[in-house]
Design an enzyme around this catalytic site. Sequence first.
Site, short mmCIF file in Angstrom:
data_model
loop_
_atom_site.label_atom_id
_atom_site.label_comp_id
_atom_site.label_asym_id
_atom_site.label_seq_id
_atom_site.Cartn_x
_atom_site.Cartn_y
_atom_site.Cartn_z
N ASP A 168 3.93 10.41 -4.70
CA ASP A 168 3.25 9.14 -5.18
C ASP A 168 2.04 9.38 -5.96
OD1 ASP A 168 2.73 6.21 -5.28
OD2 ASP A 168 4.02 6.32 -3.08
N ASP A 226 2.66 4.43 -8.94
CA ASP A 226 2.52 3.12 -8.46
C ASP A 226 2.05 2.09 -9.69
OD1 ASP A 226 1.58 1.78 -5.76
OD2 ASP A 226 -0.25 1.44 -7.04
N GLU A 270 7.37 2.37 -10.62
CA GLU A 270 7.27 1.14 -9.42
C GLU A 270 6.97 -0.02 -10.50
OE1 GLU A 270 5.41 -1.18 -5.93
OE2 GLU A 270 4.21 -0.31 -7.50
N HIS A 306 8.11 0.11 1.55
CA HIS A 306 6.83 -0.12 2.40
C HIS A 306 6.16 -1.32 2.20
CE1 HIS A 306 5.50 1.66 -1.21
NE2 HIS A 306 4.14 1.58 -0.85
N ASP A 307 6.67 -2.31 1.08
CA ASP A 307 6.11 -3.38 0.72
C ASP A 307 6.89 -4.70 1.07
OD1 ASP A 307 3.62 -2.00 -0.29
OD2 ASP A 307 4.81 -1.74 -2.21
C1 NOJ Z 1 2.22 -0.78 -4.83
C2 NOJ Z 1 2.17 -0.12 -3.41
O1 NOJ Z 1 3.68 0.29 -3.25
C3 NOJ Z 1 1.55 -0.82 -2.23
O2 NOJ Z 1 1.80 -0.30 -1.14
C4 NOJ Z 1 0.20 -1.08 -2.96
O3 NOJ Z 1 -0.71 -1.64 -1.83
C5 NOJ Z 1 -0.11 -1.48 -4.19
N1 NOJ Z 1 0.73 -0.87 -5.03
C6 NOJ Z 1 -1.51 -1.05 -4.70
O4 NOJ Z 1 -1.59 0.34 -5.05
#
Ligand code: NOJ
Length: 531
Positions: free
Chosen positions: A101, A203, A266, A327-328
């Site tokens: 990542d 990210d 992402e 994970h989000d």
């Molecule tokens: C996306 C990530 O997947 C998330 O978990 C994170 O909080 C934010 N970007 C900030 O880096």
Amino acid sequence: MKYNDYLWWHKGVIYQVYPRSYKDSDQDGVGDLRGIIEKLDYLKELGVDAVWVSPIYPSPMADFGYDVSDYTGIHPLFGNMGDFDDLLKEVHEREMKLILDLVPNHSSNEHPWFRESRSSKDNPKRDWYIWKDPAPDGGPPNNWLSVFGGPGWEYDEATGQYYYHAFLKEQPDLNWRNPEVQKAMLDVMRFWLEKGVDGFRVDVMWHMVKDDQFRDDPPNPDYNDKMNSYSRKIPAFSTDQDEVHDIVHKMRRVIDDYDERLLIGEIYLPISKLVRYYGEDNRGAHLPFNFQLLQLPWDAAKIEAAISEYEGALPEHGWPNWVLGNHDNSRIASRVGKEQARVAAMLLLSLRGTPTIYYGDELGMEDVEIPKEKIQDPQALNEPGVGRSRDPERTPMQWDDSKNAGFTTGEPWLPLMENYRELNVEKQWSKEGSMLQLHRKLLELRAKEPALHIGKYNPVPSNGNLLAYLREYEQEKFLIVLNLGASEEIFEPEFQWQGTVKIATHTELEGEKLNQKITIAANQGLLIKLD
Ligand code: NOJ
Ligand code: MG
């Protein structure tokens, strides 16, 4: 493209490990690199090809590692560089790939770059971050918001300016318009690529460049007070600026200096904007993450339309990809229910394009309700009531029926799902009809059959809540019929067909010969090899 021109990431399946929650080797309650190493045989046997590990770098953990204070180190919580080198070696020995990542949009406020930058207005690193004078009334320079709540600007007493942070104030945004920042981060990429890392998941790629005139974001006409405060505005000037594509292209050039490495972005954007991230002549991200299955209502007609829209919008030679969980976002088994989660797995693993599986989804893990006093996620703590907690989808992986599901003998950083004594890898591995077994079968067949890993996609119009399509390569044809609803449906396409069920969500149908007009039970999915 000829068969041999397809690379590992076209044909393969990616598996996301959230390292805090995978396997704890030193019993401190937090997963670590040695823990992941212990589970590589599991991943290999499961049948995935690449492992993406969420951030493992030194970090104050304000956002659980997405606040990096050293881009080329390892957080002691996870191990050390020796452990990392072992992980990489062990992954490669099993002929799998390792994806890291990369968090280039922002660093931690404790990164030495930011400490320098904030030390004075004339520090050489001042311009590495986004500093602005206050507005005439002394308030923030413009109306940009933080995704995690409140204004995106933080005032710095010492130097009398504001700095911008798209996420927490502990995550100041780097200034990607500055060539020195670009060079520093591209060097970070080289550092890991030289070690042999197989690629990056970048990210918040669409956040990396902001409007150079700092214009206000417009109000969102669809906002209501049940939404988080970030939804008040449309981030038209604070995200997805044209210039971001030059940056992505520069990242890609670094990647292309090495053999068969992968660049994933992402990106949460509508399809038309998302596909721009493939870049001109596909010289951008190889895989701009496609999050439609995370966002669409679970409705066959809507999903079919979205698949077609996506297939139609892809640039020539742009390779598709699909994500069902991360994970989000709330876990798939909680979003659509346990029964439909099986259908969803069949969908993910039979669509055209690289699938990404979120750890634990192969077991059917669900969101775990976290008692208030145990909430960890800053997104929830910052905006109680409206900020969605991401803890429920980040709970420890369930390995066996021992204490804490074999994740740790210490105190786990998040509570486990109560059902872990039944729902765990050990128990489900060879259990007839289990979700895990379904995944194993789907992964095995997908890897074996070119029609499934690189074949064409052709939708088959059908009724009700059925989603059906063909996957074809040379003479081989598979028909996939998925019932996304809770009532029985009849499937009778216009063409003549007959075939054998290779995989079924309900195993008793496997091996059956079917043709022409069939009844598809509620929550049923069939993967049929046509004669
Ligand atoms: C996306 C990530 O997947 C998330 O978990 C994170 O909080 C934010 N970007 C900030 O880096
Ligand atoms: Mg540990």
